[in-house]
Design a protein around this motif. Sequence first.
Motif, PDB file in Angstrom:
ATOM      1  N   VAL A   3      40.188   5.023  38.014  1.00  0.00           N
ATOM      2  CA  VAL A   3      40.039   3.608  38.337  1.00  0.00           C
ATOM      3  C   VAL A   3      39.843   2.803  37.052  1.00  0.00           C
ATOM      4  N   ARG A   4      39.028   3.318  36.145  1.00  0.00           N
ATOM      5  CA  ARG A   4      38.787   2.622  34.878  1.00  0.00           C
ATOM      6  C   ARG A   4      40.079   2.515  34.055  1.00  0.00           C
ATOM      7  N   GLY A   5      40.832   3.585  34.018  1.00  0.00           N
ATOM      8  CA  GLY A   5      42.093   3.564  33.289  1.00  0.00           C
ATOM      9  C   GLY A   5      43.058   2.550  33.873  1.00  0.00           C
ATOM     10  N   VAL A   9      44.592  -0.939  32.046  1.00  0.00           N
ATOM     11  CA  VAL A   9      46.025  -1.227  31.941  1.00  0.00           C
ATOM     12  C   VAL A   9      46.330  -2.583  32.579  1.00  0.00           C
ATOM     13  N   THR A  10      45.672  -2.908  33.683  1.00  0.00           N
ATOM     14  CA  THR A  10      45.944  -4.126  34.439  1.00  0.00           C
ATOM     15  C   THR A  10      45.330  -5.364  33.784  1.00  0.00           C
ATOM     16  N   THR A  13      47.502  -7.770  31.499  1.00  0.00           N
ATOM     17  CA  THR A  13      48.501  -8.471  32.306  1.00  0.00           C
ATOM     18  C   THR A  13      47.860  -9.623  33.060  1.00  0.00           C
ATOM     19  N   LEU A  14      46.691  -9.401  33.621  1.00  0.00           N
ATOM     20  CA  LEU A  14      45.963 -10.427  34.354  1.00  0.00           C
ATOM     21  C   LEU A  14      45.571 -11.587  33.434  1.00  0.00           C
ATOM     22  N   VAL A  15      45.103 -11.284  32.233  1.00  0.00           N
ATOM     23  CA  VAL A  15      44.714 -12.319  31.272  1.00  0.00           C
ATOM     24  C   VAL A  15      45.920 -13.164  30.872  1.00  0.00           C
TER      25      VAL A  15
END
Length: 172
Positions: A3-5, A9-10, A13-15
Amino acid sequence: MAVRGKAMVTLPTLVRAMRRRTSNHMPSNQPLPSLRRAFSLYDQINLIDNVPEDQIRFKQVTDTGFGVKGVHYEGSLLCVGNLLMSWHPKKLSEVTSESLSIFQTVRPVPEILLLGCGKYIQPVNPELRAFIRSTGMKLEAVDSRNAASTYNILNEEGRIVAAALLPYGVES
């Protein structure tokens, strides 16, 4: 770990997506809105009028006692959650591990004991501090008005809290 990984990664992209969205909707030459007026907790919700019927709420602190739910209690009080008891000590020097021995058996253990010292904050005996710590509680020693007020707020938040309150007229 998976989950942390995935979050790591996400996140970039969100920022990037949020930066694009912000730059499209807010011109850079327009000033930000003023933050001079900050909203307090009471601007957002009114805790005073929405207290559950069975919840203790101190409405008055006098030189001789305390007002709770329209009843004036003379002398010192001991409160745990929504339980209110008359308490023997008349001054801080009478507050001992024996007078607080109820906290050896109360479950769940309150996270904090608010000790209302009367009119003025007074130093607490190191042995008494050690006893309170041994029960698993933290100690906050303040004047009785602030102790009652803090008790109201923490109790309304649903936290497990206790108070040992001497009347406000107590000075030593």
